[in-house]
Design a protein around this motif. Structure first.
Motif: not given
Length: 490
Positions: A249-259, A468-471
């Protein structure tokens, strides 16, 4: 943001929308507390043990915790009316399934579906309300009513649960959602206007799936460990899977442009400390509340109806004090109010750890009240502290994360404190002694967190210019989420 004329139309239109959204949130909050009153009857009629009761509660809370952020993004992206009504339909259908569940497995499955429906319904209801009230003063009043209904649902749960369970049995606590859900669908389909945010970010599906899986694996190990043995292969495997999934999960969130969960926000001390404290609030509040009715029924011999009434000081304390917590924090600072609140709640839990079968209610209610008032003083100030730590454009995201961390704490609280009780019982202690240990453990953790926040919950420099884009749907919605968090007791 595209807003239909109906969504922001005449005052009658707004009145209907306010009623629909408030009633939907009321139903979700009612479900948070109504189940606790019915747990003793569920245990008797379903022939289940403490582990089964833990799953009945955590199956719902787990899904709400992990899908809440994604539910808001779904509403922004695919239409708030559509997501809201879908959430209502799923929640209502799931309630029907729960009411006719012939076994524990079916009931837990229904609770999972209820959690999915609530995670869609709740953020979409607020987004609809905000879109219909673009004028700030009107929006604040509408959100105040929305939060007020939340408080009524929270306070009504124990009493309604006790009355319905005592008269008709535990299935009645779920049947009550059917007429409410049907009315919401009928009125909502005809009266609500659609709104959406065309520029809403993409949904973080990998992050959402991994978050559910890692918290679910950890919860499984904690709940089942007492029954299967802490060193059994399946329990050790679940803990290993939780660690692996968390790393993924941490690895994916670090790499996503809009986690779904921007980990960079935790570099801010104020954000990290406030969310850590919020986990403990969820842990101690939900974990201890899980046992309140069981204490009165199994230890003190109360009826289910009477037990529901006896737990009222907690929810009443929260409902009465919560609206003032934000104002106190604005006047005296986050650190002072949160530290006092945690200390009061911790002392109340420690005091509950010393009550016994022959302790009169006159010496019990004030302990419950102290717990409710203490935690009420922490909820909105901790959310406000998290929001202050980020840029204004990310206020809605920060508030959503604060709610999510509280729910994660709630999942872990039911699992861990249940494990404490089971472990004591496996060592030959009585259920009463196990409850005392659970309350004392919750109180000790809460008091330790009071010291932690007293030392570290200081003002930090807000994050600037996030890339980062706001959610959230838009700046108004971000502001509204903050306002709702500051006014909501739960």
């Amino acid at each position: 943001m595209a807003v239909s004329p109906v969504a922001v139309g005449s005052r009658p239109d707004r009145a209907v929308l306010l009623a629909v959204t408030c009633l939907g949130q009321f139903m979700v909050l009612l479900d948070n507390t109504i189940v606790g009153a019915a747990l003793p009857d569920m245990q008797h009629r379903l022939h289940t043990q403490l582990t089964g009761l833990q799953w009945i509660v955590d199956a719902y809370v787990l899904l709400v915790a992990m899908l809440l952020l994604s539910g808001g993004v779904f509403a922004d992206r695919f239409g708030r009316k559509r997501v809201y009504l879908t959430g209502v339909a799923v929640f209502t259908a799931a309630s029907a399934l729960c009411s006719i569940a012939p076994s524990l497995g079916w009931l837990v499955a229904g609770r999972v579906l209820q959690g999915i429906g609530a995670a869609a319904l709740s953020p979409a209801s607020l987004a609809l309300l905000v879109a219909a009230h673009p004028v700030p003063q009107e929006r604040i009043k509408a959100i105040g009513l929305w939060a007020g209904f939340s408080g009524i649902g929270l306070a009504a749960g124990p009493v309604a649960g006790g009355v319905l369970t005592d008269a008709f049995g535990w299935p009645a606590i779920f049947l009550i959602n059917l007429p409410i859900g049907a009315a919401l669908l009928l009125v909502g389909l005809r009266s609500l206007g659609e709104t959406r945010n065309p520029s809403a970010p993409a949904i973080d599906i990998p992050g959402t799936v991994l978050s559910v899986l890692w918290v679910g694996a950890l919860t499984y190990g904690l709940i089942e460990g007492g029954a299967r043995g802490w060193t059994s292969p399946v329990i050790l495997g679940s803990f290993a899977a939780a660690v692996t999934l968390l790393a993924a999960f941490v690895a994916v969130e670090v790499r996503r442009p809009a986690p779904m969960l921007p980990l960079r926000l935790f570099r801010e001390r104020l954000f990290s400390v406030s969310n850590t404290a919020m986990i403990v609030v969820g842990f101690a509040l939900m974990g201890s509340s899980f046992f309140f009715s069981q204490f009165f029924v199994y230890v003190q011999g109360s009826s289910i109806l009477r037990a529901g009434l006896q737990t009222l000081p907690v929810s009443l304390g929260m409902v009465i004090v919560s609206p003032y917590a934000g104002r106190l924090a604005a006047r005296y600072g986050f650190r002072v109010v949160v530290t006092i609140g945690l200390a009061l709640a911790g002392l109340g839990l420690l005091a509950l750890g010393t009550v016994h079968a022959d302790t009169g209610y006159g010496n019990v209610w004030w302990r419950l009240g102290a717990v409710g008032i203490g935690f009420a003083l922490t909820l909105s100030p901790l959310t406000g502290a998290a929001i202050q730590a980020v840029s204004p454009q990310e206020g809605g995201l920060a508030s959503g994360i604060s709610s999510t961390t509280r729910q994660i704490g709630a999942v872990l609280g039911v699992a861990v404190l249940g494990a404490v009780v089971r472990t004591r019982q496996s060592d030959g202690a009585s259920f009463e002694a196990g409850l005392d240990s659970a309350f004392l453990a919750a109180g000790a953790v809460t008091l330790a967190t009071a010291v932690f926040t007293g030392l570290w919950l200081a003002r930090s420099k807000p994050a600037e210019g996030s890339a980062a884009p706001q959610r959230s749907a838009d700046p108004d919605t971000a502001t509204a989420v903050h306002e709702a968090a500051a006014n909501s007791p739960g």
